[in-house]
Each structure stands twice: as structure tokens, then as C-alpha cells.
Enzyme design. Structure first.
Site, PDB file in Angstrom:
ATOM      1  N   HIS A  35     150.101  72.919  82.454  1.00 32.10           N
ATOM      2  CA  HIS A  35     149.434  72.171  81.386  1.00 32.10           C
ATOM      3  C   HIS A  35     147.945  72.113  81.728  1.00 32.10           C
ATOM      4  CE1 HIS A  35     153.470  70.170  80.270  1.00 32.10           C
ATOM      5  NE2 HIS A  35     153.167  71.111  79.388  1.00 32.10           N
ATOM      6  N   GLU A  38     145.897  69.101  82.933  1.00 30.50           N
ATOM      7  CA  GLU A  38     146.286  68.449  84.186  1.00 30.50           C
ATOM      8  C   GLU A  38     145.652  69.216  85.357  1.00 30.50           C
ATOM      9  OE1 GLU A  38     150.560  68.560  83.890  1.00 30.50           O
ATOM     10  OE2 GLU A  38     150.577  67.311  82.102  1.00 30.50           O
ATOM     11  N   HIS A 142     152.877  68.296  87.912  1.00 30.55           N
ATOM     12  CA  HIS A 142     152.392  67.767  86.631  1.00 30.55           C
ATOM     13  C   HIS A 142     151.686  66.436  86.886  1.00 30.55           C
ATOM     14  CE1 HIS A 142     154.473  70.402  83.629  1.00 30.55           C
ATOM     15  NE2 HIS A 142     155.272  70.639  84.655  1.00 30.55           N
ATOM     16  N   GLU A 195     155.207  64.652  89.678  1.00 31.08           N
ATOM     17  CA  GLU A 195     154.260  64.088  88.708  1.00 31.08           C
ATOM     18  C   GLU A 195     153.268  63.187  89.428  1.00 31.08           C
ATOM     19  OE1 GLU A 195     153.736  63.816  85.263  1.00 31.08           O
ATOM     20  OE2 GLU A 195     155.401  64.977  84.426  1.00 31.08           O
TER      21      GLU A 195
END
Ligand code: ZN
Length: 223
Positions: A35, A38, A142, A195
Site C-alpha cells: 500500500h 504506508e 502494513h 501492522e
């Protein structure tokens, strides 16, 4: 930091790069930056790679799985596709998905899942890479949900959780058809989603470098 190999090319023609150990056998594949909004995941993974005292042995590293998104600062690739909804899974679905600019805001950023399952060069290349390397597990980086997501709640996830001071969860609370995680689940390939919390890059380096360098160097308890 040694020179990477090239495992594919993006829609805009950028190199998709991977740092590989000299041996054929890869136990763990770690990737960041799928992504493009990020970028902290790519910066911290790159810093961890460059902090290693020894070359990689059993771990392969992709610092930027979506370079086009990273240079444009977009979640999706250059065609507006959320790559993490584009993998060729049985549950892939064609309807656009929405995303939030920040966690507190309504989910209103519209992204495509691609023209077809696995339609994007970046997801195709990652699929081919995993099929070639056949790692024992994958760690996908992430942000900013602050958890270690592992449906199997594996010992590896608990170790990362302890190191990173983040809770182990099974699922992020919404369905993710066409995600890399769903694709791995269909292949019985363990995947842990790491994450990061919502913190500055500097703080993330301080907090997560120790765990990541152990994973990359193979000095954690699982290689
Ligand atoms: Zn993400």
C-alpha cells in the site's frame, strides 16, 4: 546492503526488487509497501536490512511491493487498483472497494480491485515470486492498525507480538476478498500481517528494528 535481484516490473516500468540469501532455501519472505500510502513500512524494513551485520541467510526481503504507489503516495498502484484486493483468489470480487484517509474518517476513498483476479503486474509478480521461492511463511508489513494479524495465532506471531508490544489478532474486522492473505490461505501458506501502529518513522525504527533484524538475520527462534 547487497544488490537486489529483479522479480518483475510495475505498470510504470519500475523495477520490482528482492534481496535474496545466497542459498536456494528461503524460510521467510518479508515484504512492505504494497500500500503506497504506508511508506513507513518500506523505510523501517529497509533500515532493518541495512542494519544487519551479516548477509541474509534464510530470509528474502521485498522493501517495496508497490513502487508506483509509493512514488505517487497512493494506496493503489498507478492504475488505482488496491493490489491487496487483486490476488487471484476464489473469493476475488470485481466491485470497487473503499478505504479511509485516516482511521476515524468515513470509508470513501474508492479503489478498483482490478479488471480480473491477478490482473496487475505487481500482484502477478508477487504470486510468481512466492511460487518460485516456496517460503515456509510470509510476513506482510502494513500500517497503522497496531496488531499482529495471524488467523493461526502461530508461535511466530506470539513472538513478534511480544517483541513489538502489539496484540495478536485473527482478522482485521472486515472481509478482505482478493487479499494476499486470502491467496496464501488457499495455499495453506502461513502469513502474518505485521501492522505498525500510528507513529513517526523514527519511533517505528526505534520500536521495531530489534525484532525485524532478528527475523531478517534468522536469529529469531524459528529458522
Ligand atoms: Zn496496508
Amino acid at each position: 546492503m547487497s544488490e537486489p535481484e529483479i522479480y518483475g516490473s510495475t505498470f510504470l516500468g519500475q523495477r520490482l526488487e528482492i534481496w535474496l540469501p545466497p542459498s536456494e532455501s528461503v524460510r521467510t519472505l518479508v515484504f512492505a509497501g504494497i500500500h503506497g500510502e504506508e511508506p513507513e513500512t518500506s523505510v523501517v524494513l529497509s533500515r532493518s536490512l541495512r542494519a544487519l551485520a551479516e548477509p541474509l541467510e534464510r530470509c528474502a526481503v521485498v522493501v517495496a511491493a508497490n513502487p508506483d504507489g509509493l512514488i505517487r503516495g497512493t494506496r493503489g498502484n498507478a492504475r488505482g487498483v488496491d493490489l491487496n484486493r487483486n490476488f487471484p483468489t476464489r473469493d476475488w470480487q470485481p466491485d470497487p472497494v473503499t478505504h479511509r484517509w485516516v482511521v476515524e474518517e468515513p470509508s470513501e476513498v474508492v479503489l478498483s480491485t482490478g479488471e480480473a483476479p491477478g490482473s496487475e503486474p505487481e500482484s502477478q509478480a508477487l504470486v510468481a515470486l512466492v511460487e518460485k521461492l516456496e517460503p515456509s511463511r510470509v510476513i506482510a508489513m502494513h500500517a497503522p492498525l497496531a496488531c499482529i494479524d495471524d488467523p493461526e495465532a502461530s508461535p511466530e506471531a506470539h513472538w513478534l507480538s511480544e517483541q513489538a508490544q502489539l496484540p495478536v489478532v485473527s482478522g482485521v474486522g472486515y472481509l478482505t476478498p482478493g487479499s494476499f492473505g486470502s491467496w496464501c490461505a488457499e495455499r495453506q501458506l502461513p502469513v502474518i500481517t505485521y501492522e505498525f501502529p500510528r507513529k513517526s518513522v523514527e519511533q517505528l525504527v526505534l520500536d521495531h528494528l530489534p525484532a525485524l533484524t532478528q527475523v531478517l538475520s534468522g536469529s529469531w527462534p524459528f529458522d
